[in-house]
Design a protein around this motif. Sequence first.
Motif, short mmCIF file in Angstrom:
data_model
loop_
_atom_site.label_atom_id
_atom_site.label_comp_id
_atom_site.label_asym_id
_atom_site.label_seq_id
_atom_site.Cartn_x
_atom_site.Cartn_y
_atom_site.Cartn_z
N GLN A 25 0.83 -1.19 0.00
CA GLN A 25 0.00 0.00 0.00
C GLN A 25 0.87 1.25 0.00
OE1 GLN A 25 -2.89 -0.37 3.31
NE2 GLN A 25 -4.46 -0.35 1.71
N TYR A 26 0.41 2.24 -0.73
CA TYR A 26 1.13 3.51 -0.84
C TYR A 26 0.31 4.60 -0.16
CZ TYR A 26 3.90 0.98 -4.25
OH TYR A 26 4.70 0.05 -4.87
N ASN A 27 0.95 5.32 0.75
CA ASN A 27 0.28 6.40 1.47
C ASN A 27 0.09 7.62 0.58
OD1 ASN A 27 0.05 4.98 3.88
ND2 ASN A 27 2.04 5.70 4.65
N VAL A 28 -1.12 8.15 0.59
CA VAL A 28 -1.48 9.27 -0.28
C VAL A 28 -1.80 10.50 0.57
CG1 VAL A 28 -3.07 10.13 -2.04
CG2 VAL A 28 -2.43 7.70 -2.00
N GLY A 29 -1.19 11.61 0.22
CA GLY A 29 -1.51 12.90 0.83
C GLY A 29 -2.15 13.80 -0.20
N ILE A 30 -3.27 14.40 0.15
CA ILE A 30 -3.99 15.28 -0.77
C ILE A 30 -3.83 16.72 -0.32
CG2 ILE A 30 -6.23 15.91 -1.72
CD1 ILE A 30 -7.12 13.07 -1.50
N ILE A 31 -3.43 17.57 -1.25
CA ILE A 31 -3.30 19.00 -0.97
C ILE A 31 -4.50 19.72 -1.57
CG2 ILE A 31 -1.87 21.05 -1.28
CD1 ILE A 31 0.55 19.24 -1.57
N SER A 33 -4.52 -0.65 -3.34
CA SER A 33 -3.09 -0.42 -3.11
C SER A 33 -2.77 1.01 -2.68
CB SER A 33 -2.28 -0.78 -4.36
OG SER A 33 -2.62 0.07 -5.43
N LEU A 34 -3.81 1.85 -2.58
CA LEU A 34 -3.62 3.22 -2.13
C LEU A 34 -4.30 3.41 -0.77
CD1 LEU A 34 -4.32 5.20 -5.43
CD2 LEU A 34 -2.12 4.43 -4.54
N LYS A 35 -3.64 4.13 0.11
CA LYS A 35 -4.19 4.39 1.44
C LYS A 35 -4.20 5.89 1.69
CE LYS A 35 -3.54 3.44 6.37
NZ LYS A 35 -2.66 2.81 7.39
N LEU A 36 -5.40 6.42 1.93
CA LEU A 36 -5.51 7.84 2.25
C LEU A 36 -4.85 8.09 3.60
CD1 LEU A 36 -6.66 10.50 1.20
CD2 LEU A 36 -8.78 9.99 2.44
N HIS A 37 -3.81 8.91 3.57
CA HIS A 37 -2.95 9.08 4.75
C HIS A 37 -3.10 10.46 5.38
CE1 HIS A 37 0.92 10.37 6.59
NE2 HIS A 37 0.99 9.13 7.04
N SER A 38 -3.17 11.51 4.55
CA SER A 38 -3.16 12.86 5.09
C SER A 38 -3.84 13.84 4.14
CB SER A 38 -1.73 13.32 5.37
OG SER A 38 -0.88 13.02 4.27
N LEU A 39 -4.35 14.92 4.75
CA LEU A 39 -5.04 15.97 4.00
C LEU A 39 -4.49 17.33 4.39
CD1 LEU A 39 -8.74 14.72 4.45
CD2 LEU A 39 -7.37 14.54 2.37
N VAL A 40 -4.41 18.21 3.40
CA VAL A 40 -4.01 19.59 3.64
C VAL A 40 -5.20 20.49 3.37
CG1 VAL A 40 -2.51 21.50 2.97
CG2 VAL A 40 -1.61 19.15 2.99
N GLN A 41 -5.66 21.18 4.39
CA GLN A 41 -6.69 22.21 4.25
C GLN A 41 -6.20 23.45 4.96
OE1 GLN A 41 -10.51 21.53 6.14
NE2 GLN A 41 -11.59 22.79 4.62
N PHE A 68 -3.55 4.28 -12.39
CA PHE A 68 -2.58 5.13 -11.70
C PHE A 68 -1.88 4.36 -10.59
CE2 PHE A 68 -1.72 8.12 -8.14
CZ PHE A 68 -0.66 8.80 -8.73
N ALA A 69 -2.64 3.58 -9.82
CA ALA A 69 -2.04 2.79 -8.73
C ALA A 69 -1.04 1.78 -9.27
CB ALA A 69 -3.13 2.09 -7.94
N LYS A 70 -1.35 1.18 -10.41
CA LYS A 70 -0.43 0.21 -11.02
C LYS A 70 0.84 0.91 -11.50
CE LYS A 70 -3.95 -3.16 -12.31
NZ LYS A 70 -4.78 -3.73 -13.40
N ALA A 71 0.70 2.15 -11.98
CA ALA A 71 1.88 2.90 -12.41
C ALA A 71 2.76 3.26 -11.22
CB ALA A 71 1.45 4.17 -13.15
#
Length: 373
Positions: free
Chosen positions: A6-12, A31-39, A332-335
């Motif tokens: 799994q890959y940690n994802v941060g959204i800005i 394979s994607l894990k929502l990890h952090s958010l920027v607001q 995208f996750a496969k890439a």
Amino acid sequence: MAAEKQYNVGIIGYGLSAKVFHIPFIQLTSSLKLHSLVQRTPKPGNSAPEDYPDLKHYTAAEDVIADPDVDVVVLCTPPNTHYPLTRSALLNNKHVLVEKPFVPTSKEADELTALARQQNRVLCVYQNRRWDSDFLTVQHLLKEDKLGRIVEFETHFDRLRLTAPAKGSTWKAGLKMDEAGGVLYDLGSHLIDQVYVLFGMPDWVTGRLVHQREGRIVTGDGSEEQEPDSITAILSYKDKGLLVFVRAGVACVETRQMRFWVRGTKGSYHKSGLDPQEDHLRGGGSATDKGFGKEPEDRFGRLCVVGEDGKVEDQVCPTVEPETYLKFYDLFAKAVASGKEEDVPVPASQAAQVLRIIEAVRQSGKTGSEVAP
């Protein structure tokens, strides 16, 4: 059998794009894990920390970019911020997914493409409308040679919006074209991206930038400072004998807005209405809902073909089974997992080509001449 990495994802950014088009699909991609958010400024009723208390939260983009636990950064910020944030994320060894429009210029797109290759990181642009079911239907018709050699292709994003949005109400109402704002970069990037997927780079571009609300053409006499609300462009493909018409307008009075009109030597395809996914998602629906992305039969297009007797036959053309925007995130996750540019669903290098076409439309609109992109 080894567990899937799994890959940690941060959204800005925590606006409509993040809430509707990215967070739900990340949560559905194993394979994607929502990890952090920027607001930047959470407030009651619009607060990422309140909505997702189990995630990490930041108020500055630089903090999530510097977080060593974040593998992937998703940029859901205005396009004039994309270049510096993408560059910073790549230099911090993050894979990056950038909302469209990518960046203001093709030069910046080329620089970021080269940097991603240098850093051995995936750089992808969110051109989700490559996975609209009506566009997939057009691709299918062309692949199956149902229409013969294509001579004219029209793609529309027309609406009836005679009142301009208030300045500052959204970033779209405030940015200039030089900042990748306005209709040409917003809707135009979708339309031109789809044309690029089908036909590649045109030989010449003719463009007109229009204020339909005010009734005037934007030209190079200084009035280009006032942004157009509508565009018409003609893309010419010399060796194909093909003309492509790209149109987005705000003064179109129709009960069924045109979407595609494709004319070939063996047939033509006529389609109105937009892919239903965005409306479904905006209305609170989910990609897991039954029938998500499927068009009702009354919104199917029309196909005219030359029959065996030489007469033209008019028939309903069912929209293909939708792959939906979930397919984009799957690719995208496969890439990200492979780290290979050739696996990226919308590589930055392709977005750079689309920007070259957009820049040619702008130049043609200013000069009134035909421009080679």
